[in-house]
Design a protein around this motif. Structure first.
Motif, PDB file in Angstrom:
ATOM      1  N   LYS A  41      48.857  31.490 -14.288  1.00 30.62           N
ATOM      2  CA  LYS A  41      48.495  30.378 -13.466  1.00 30.62           C
ATOM      3  C   LYS A  41      49.847  30.188 -12.645  1.00 30.62           C
ATOM      4  O   LYS A  41      49.170  29.720 -11.258  1.00 30.62           O
ATOM      5  CB  LYS A  41      48.743  29.091 -14.635  1.00 30.62           C
ATOM      6  CG  LYS A  41      48.268  27.974 -13.849  1.00 30.62           C
ATOM      7  CD  LYS A  41      48.230  26.672 -14.884  1.00 30.62           C
ATOM      8  CE  LYS A  41      47.983  25.615 -13.996  1.00 30.62           C
ATOM      9  NZ  LYS A  41      47.388  24.327 -14.990  1.00 30.62           N
ATOM     10  N   GLU A  45      49.637  29.416  -8.087  1.00 33.64           N
ATOM     11  CA  GLU A  45      49.953  28.256  -7.579  1.00 33.64           C
ATOM     12  C   GLU A  45      49.983  28.053  -5.686  1.00 33.64           C
ATOM     13  O   GLU A  45      50.753  29.075  -5.258  1.00 33.64           O
ATOM     14  CB  GLU A  45      51.217  27.835  -7.853  1.00 33.64           C
ATOM     15  CG  GLU A  45      51.463  26.381  -7.784  1.00 33.64           C
ATOM     16  CD  GLU A  45      52.948  25.916  -8.192  1.00 33.64           C
ATOM     17  OE1 GLU A  45      53.024  24.432  -8.208  1.00 33.64           O
ATOM     18  OE2 GLU A  45      53.718  26.445  -8.906  1.00 33.64           O
ATOM     19  N   GLY A  46      49.527  27.352  -5.270  1.00 34.08           N
ATOM     20  CA  GLY A  46      49.271  27.028  -3.803  1.00 34.08           C
ATOM     21  C   GLY A  46      48.267  28.088  -3.162  1.00 34.08           C
ATOM     22  O   GLY A  46      48.011  28.033  -1.956  1.00 34.08           O
ATOM     23  N   PRO A  49      42.667  25.482  -4.880  1.00 32.07           N
ATOM     24  CA  PRO A  49      42.921  23.914  -4.692  1.00 32.07           C
ATOM     25  C   PRO A  49      43.879  23.275  -5.606  1.00 32.07           C
ATOM     26  O   PRO A  49      43.834  23.819  -6.826  1.00 32.07           O
ATOM     27  CB  PRO A  49      41.331  23.536  -4.530  1.00 32.07           C
ATOM     28  CG  PRO A  49      40.640  24.772  -4.335  1.00 32.07           C
ATOM     29  CD  PRO A  49      41.466  25.956  -4.668  1.00 32.07           C
ATOM     30  N   THR A  50      44.539  22.395  -5.119  1.00 32.87           N
ATOM     31  CA  THR A  50      45.307  21.614  -6.077  1.00 32.87           C
ATOM     32  C   THR A  50      44.716  21.096  -7.528  1.00 32.87           C
ATOM     33  O   THR A  50      45.319  21.207  -8.355  1.00 32.87           O
ATOM     34  CB  THR A  50      45.936  20.382  -5.533  1.00 32.87           C
ATOM     35  OG1 THR A  50      46.504  20.661  -4.186  1.00 32.87           O
ATOM     36  CG2 THR A  50      47.097  19.540  -6.473  1.00 32.87           C
ATOM     37  N   TYR A  51      43.484  20.431  -7.254  1.00 33.56           N
ATOM     38  CA  TYR A  51      42.595  19.910  -8.436  1.00 33.56           C
ATOM     39  C   TYR A  51      42.537  21.123  -9.355  1.00 33.56           C
ATOM     40  O   TYR A  51      42.536  21.073 -10.711  1.00 33.56           O
ATOM     41  CB  TYR A  51      41.458  19.296  -8.032  1.00 33.56           C
ATOM     42  CG  TYR A  51      40.592  18.914  -9.116  1.00 33.56           C
ATOM     43  CD1 TYR A  51      40.887  17.718  -9.715  1.00 33.56           C
ATOM     44  CD2 TYR A  51      39.400  19.750  -9.559  1.00 33.56           C
ATOM     45  CE1 TYR A  51      40.225  17.305 -10.755  1.00 33.56           C
ATOM     46  CE2 TYR A  51      38.860  19.368 -10.750  1.00 33.56           C
ATOM     47  CZ  TYR A  51      39.016  18.087 -11.134  1.00 33.56           C
ATOM     48  OH  TYR A  51      38.113  17.712 -12.378  1.00 33.56           O
ATOM     49  N   TRP A  53      44.250  24.113  -9.602  1.00 35.09           N
ATOM     50  CA  TRP A  53      45.243  24.492 -10.294  1.00 35.09           C
ATOM     51  C   TRP A  53      45.719  23.631 -11.489  1.00 35.09           C
ATOM     52  O   TRP A  53      46.185  23.839 -12.429  1.00 35.09           O
ATOM     53  CB  TRP A  53      46.096  24.681  -9.326  1.00 35.09           C
ATOM     54  CG  TRP A  53      47.559  25.295  -9.957  1.00 35.09           C
ATOM     55  CD1 TRP A  53      47.815  26.784  -9.989  1.00 35.09           C
ATOM     56  CD2 TRP A  53      48.804  24.879 -10.538  1.00 35.09           C
ATOM     57  NE1 TRP A  53      48.978  27.013 -10.512  1.00 35.09           N
ATOM     58  CE2 TRP A  53      49.627  25.952 -10.952  1.00 35.09           C
ATOM     59  CE3 TRP A  53      49.194  23.492 -10.644  1.00 35.09           C
ATOM     60  CZ2 TRP A  53      50.695  25.760 -11.662  1.00 35.09           C
ATOM     61  CZ3 TRP A  53      50.318  23.491 -11.529  1.00 35.09           C
ATOM     62  CH2 TRP A  53      51.354  24.555 -11.593  1.00 35.09           C
ATOM     63  N   VAL A  54      45.497  22.187 -11.303  1.00 36.19           N
ATOM     64  CA  VAL A  54      45.882  21.198 -12.343  1.00 36.19           C
ATOM     65  C   VAL A  54      44.860  21.239 -13.495  1.00 36.19           C
ATOM     66  O   VAL A  54      45.322  21.145 -14.660  1.00 36.19           O
ATOM     67  CB  VAL A  54      46.031  19.921 -11.686  1.00 36.19           C
ATOM     68  CG1 VAL A  54      46.100  18.613 -12.658  1.00 36.19           C
ATOM     69  CG2 VAL A  54      46.823  19.819 -10.572  1.00 36.19           C
ATOM     70  N   THR A  55      43.847  21.612 -13.045  1.00 38.48           N
ATOM     71  CA  THR A  55      42.797  21.273 -14.322  1.00 38.48           C
ATOM     72  C   THR A  55      42.448  22.597 -15.081  1.00 38.48           C
ATOM     73  O   THR A  55      41.740  22.711 -16.119  1.00 38.48           O
ATOM     74  CB  THR A  55      41.205  20.538 -13.896  1.00 38.48           C
ATOM     75  OG1 THR A  55      40.807  21.503 -12.679  1.00 38.48           O
ATOM     76  CG2 THR A  55      41.542  19.287 -13.031  1.00 38.48           C
TER      77      THR A  55
END
Length: 91
Positions: A41, A45-46, A49-51, A53-55
């Protein structure tokens, strides 16, 4: 694999049944057909999309073209439709 039907739903069911039981299906890139590889994961990163990567916890990357994929809501909808086809089709 000889796909025996002219009907798209029956074709999908035939392929899904064969490969879900054989364990030989390997995930492929939808752009270049390269064999996807699981990646850490943090290595993406980067790049997504941020969402996402977080979910999401699992990502795959195509070593040929660099495409990054994950099993999000689109994947879940496809699998639900395929499951419904398999259950409904008498092949």
């Amino acid at each position: 694999l000889l796909v025996e039907s002219d009907d798209l739903a029956e074709q999908l069911v035939q392929v899904a049944r064969l490969y879900s039981h054989s364990g030989t299906a390997k995930p492929r890139c939808p752009l270049c057909n390269g064999e996807l590889q699981a990646v850490d994961k943090f290595s993406v990163e980067g790049m997504v999309p941020t969402y996402v990567w977080v979910t999401q916890e699992e990502f795959q990357r195509c070593p040929s073209c660099g495409l990054i994929l994950w099993k999000g809501s689109h994947w879940q909808r496809i699998m639900a439709k395929l499951q419904a086809l398999v259950m409904a089709c008498p092949l």
